[in-house]
Each structure stands twice: as C-alpha cells, then as structure tokens.
Design a protein around this motif. Structure first.
Motif, PDB file in Angstrom:
ATOM      1  N   ASP A  54       0.847  -1.187   0.000  1.00  0.00           N
ATOM      2  CA  ASP A  54       0.000   0.000   0.000  1.00  0.00           C
ATOM      3  C   ASP A  54       0.886   1.241   0.000  1.00  0.00           C
ATOM      4  O   ASP A  54       1.788   1.376   0.833  1.00  0.00           O
ATOM      5  CB  ASP A  54      -0.898  -0.018   1.237  1.00  0.00           C
ATOM      6  N   ALA A  55       0.641   2.139  -0.938  1.00  0.00           N
ATOM      7  CA  ALA A  55       1.445   3.357  -1.054  1.00  0.00           C
ATOM      8  C   ALA A  55       1.366   4.211   0.206  1.00  0.00           C
ATOM      9  O   ALA A  55       2.300   4.955   0.503  1.00  0.00           O
ATOM     10  CB  ALA A  55       1.016   4.159  -2.277  1.00  0.00           C
ATOM     11  N   ASP A  56       0.272   4.117   0.966  1.00  0.00           N
ATOM     12  CA  ASP A  56       0.157   4.880   2.219  1.00  0.00           C
ATOM     13  C   ASP A  56       1.254   4.496   3.205  1.00  0.00           C
ATOM     14  O   ASP A  56       1.776   5.353   3.929  1.00  0.00           O
ATOM     15  CB  ASP A  56      -1.207   4.648   2.882  1.00  0.00           C
ATOM     16  N   LEU A  57       1.604   3.216   3.255  1.00  0.00           N
ATOM     17  CA  LEU A  57       2.642   2.751   4.172  1.00  0.00           C
ATOM     18  C   LEU A  57       3.981   3.388   3.819  1.00  0.00           C
ATOM     19  O   LEU A  57       4.690   3.904   4.687  1.00  0.00           O
ATOM     20  CB  LEU A  57       2.749   1.226   4.117  1.00  0.00           C
ATOM     21  N   LEU A  58       4.326   3.379   2.530  1.00  0.00           N
ATOM     22  CA  LEU A  58       5.595   3.967   2.102  1.00  0.00           C
ATOM     23  C   LEU A  58       5.569   5.485   2.226  1.00  0.00           C
ATOM     24  O   LEU A  58       6.560   6.094   2.624  1.00  0.00           O
ATOM     25  CB  LEU A  58       5.902   3.549   0.663  1.00  0.00           C
ATOM     26  N   ALA A  59       4.435   6.092   1.897  1.00  0.00           N
ATOM     27  CA  ALA A  59       4.315   7.547   2.000  1.00  0.00           C
ATOM     28  C   ALA A  59       4.551   8.005   3.436  1.00  0.00           C
ATOM     29  O   ALA A  59       5.302   8.958   3.677  1.00  0.00           O
ATOM     30  CB  ALA A  59       2.941   7.989   1.501  1.00  0.00           C
ATOM     31  N   ALA A  60       3.939   7.331   4.382  1.00  0.00           N
ATOM     32  CA  ALA A  60       4.113   7.686   5.794  1.00  0.00           C
ATOM     33  C   ALA A  60       5.558   7.487   6.238  1.00  0.00           C
ATOM     34  O   ALA A  60       6.122   8.312   6.963  1.00  0.00           O
ATOM     35  CB  ALA A  60       3.169   6.863   6.667  1.00  0.00           C
ATOM     36  N   ALA A  61       6.175   6.409   5.796  1.00  0.00           N
ATOM     37  CA  ALA A  61       7.549   6.105   6.217  1.00  0.00           C
ATOM     38  C   ALA A  61       8.551   7.133   5.690  1.00  0.00           C
ATOM     39  O   ALA A  61       9.495   7.495   6.390  1.00  0.00           O
ATOM     40  CB  ALA A  61       7.939   4.708   5.737  1.00  0.00           C
ATOM     41  N   PHE A  62       8.344   7.597   4.464  1.00  0.00           N
ATOM     42  CA  PHE A  62       9.306   8.506   3.849  1.00  0.00           C
ATOM     43  C   PHE A  62       8.861   9.967   3.846  1.00  0.00           C
ATOM     44  O   PHE A  62       9.536  10.823   3.271  1.00  0.00           O
ATOM     45  CB  PHE A  62       9.625   8.041   2.428  1.00  0.00           C
ATOM     46  N   GLY A  63       7.719  10.270   4.457  1.00  0.00           N
ATOM     47  CA  GLY A  63       7.252  11.653   4.526  1.00  0.00           C
ATOM     48  C   GLY A  63       6.838  12.210   3.179  1.00  0.00           C
ATOM     49  O   GLY A  63       7.096  13.368   2.876  1.00  0.00           O
TER      50      GLY A  63
END
Length: 103
Positions: A14-23
């Motif tokens: 899920d792109a949300d997981l990566l988005a949150a991790a990398f800001g």
C-alpha cells in the motif's frame, strides 16, 4: 486488511505505508518508484525464518524494512538511516567514484 498483499509470489505494498515512512504523498511515492528513486528488495527467509519475507525500501538516506508472514501480515517494521543518499555522479565530477563490478 494488511498493507501488503502477496499474490503468486508478487508483493503489492500500500502506497500509504511507504508515504508515511518517507514523509511523502502517494503520488510522490509512485513517481519516485517509477523513476528509481525509491528502490526495493525482497528476501525470502530460510531455516528458522522459512515462510517469512523481508521487504526493504530505500529512499535517499533512509531504509524501511518490513518482516512479513507468508500471508502478507506485517510482523515488524523498522527504519534505518543509511548514510549519504545514493545518487548518480557525473563522470569527472569531484564526487564521482567508478562503479565496482563483481569479478
């Protein structure tokens, strides 16, 4: 629902997981993955870790590591700072380092 889906050996995160991790936002995650600015690596567990997977995502100086069960459930998540960002260097620039090849 797990943020990771495994289908026939393919992993969808899920792109949300990566988005949150990398800001970042989802659109930036997708664009940076397509441009090769976010890279990924998948490793299958062996011996006592059989049936588990480690997914690693690198962006600039940060690396997100996910340990997954066989069904895609996230067992652990960690973030590491890895040092200088990887970036292409121009031949002849002061930062240029020749590539290393396996021999």
């Amino acid at each position: 629902m797990s943020p990771v889906t495994i289908t026939a050996g393919d992993f969808t995160v899920d792109a949300d997981l990566l988005a949150a991790a990398f800001g970042l936002d989802q659109a930036a995650v997708k664009a940076k993955m397509q441009a090769g600015e976010i890279t990924s690596l998948c490793e299958a567990g062996m011996d006592t870790d059989a049936g588990r997977f480690r997914l690693s995502f690198r962006h600039q100086t940060r690396m997100l590591k996910l340990i997954l069960a066989a069904d895609g459930a996230v067992l652990s998540k960690s973030m590491e700072v890895t040092g200088r960002p990887k970036r292409p260097y121009m031949l002849g620039s002061p930062d240029w380092v020749p590539p290393v090849r396996a021999g």
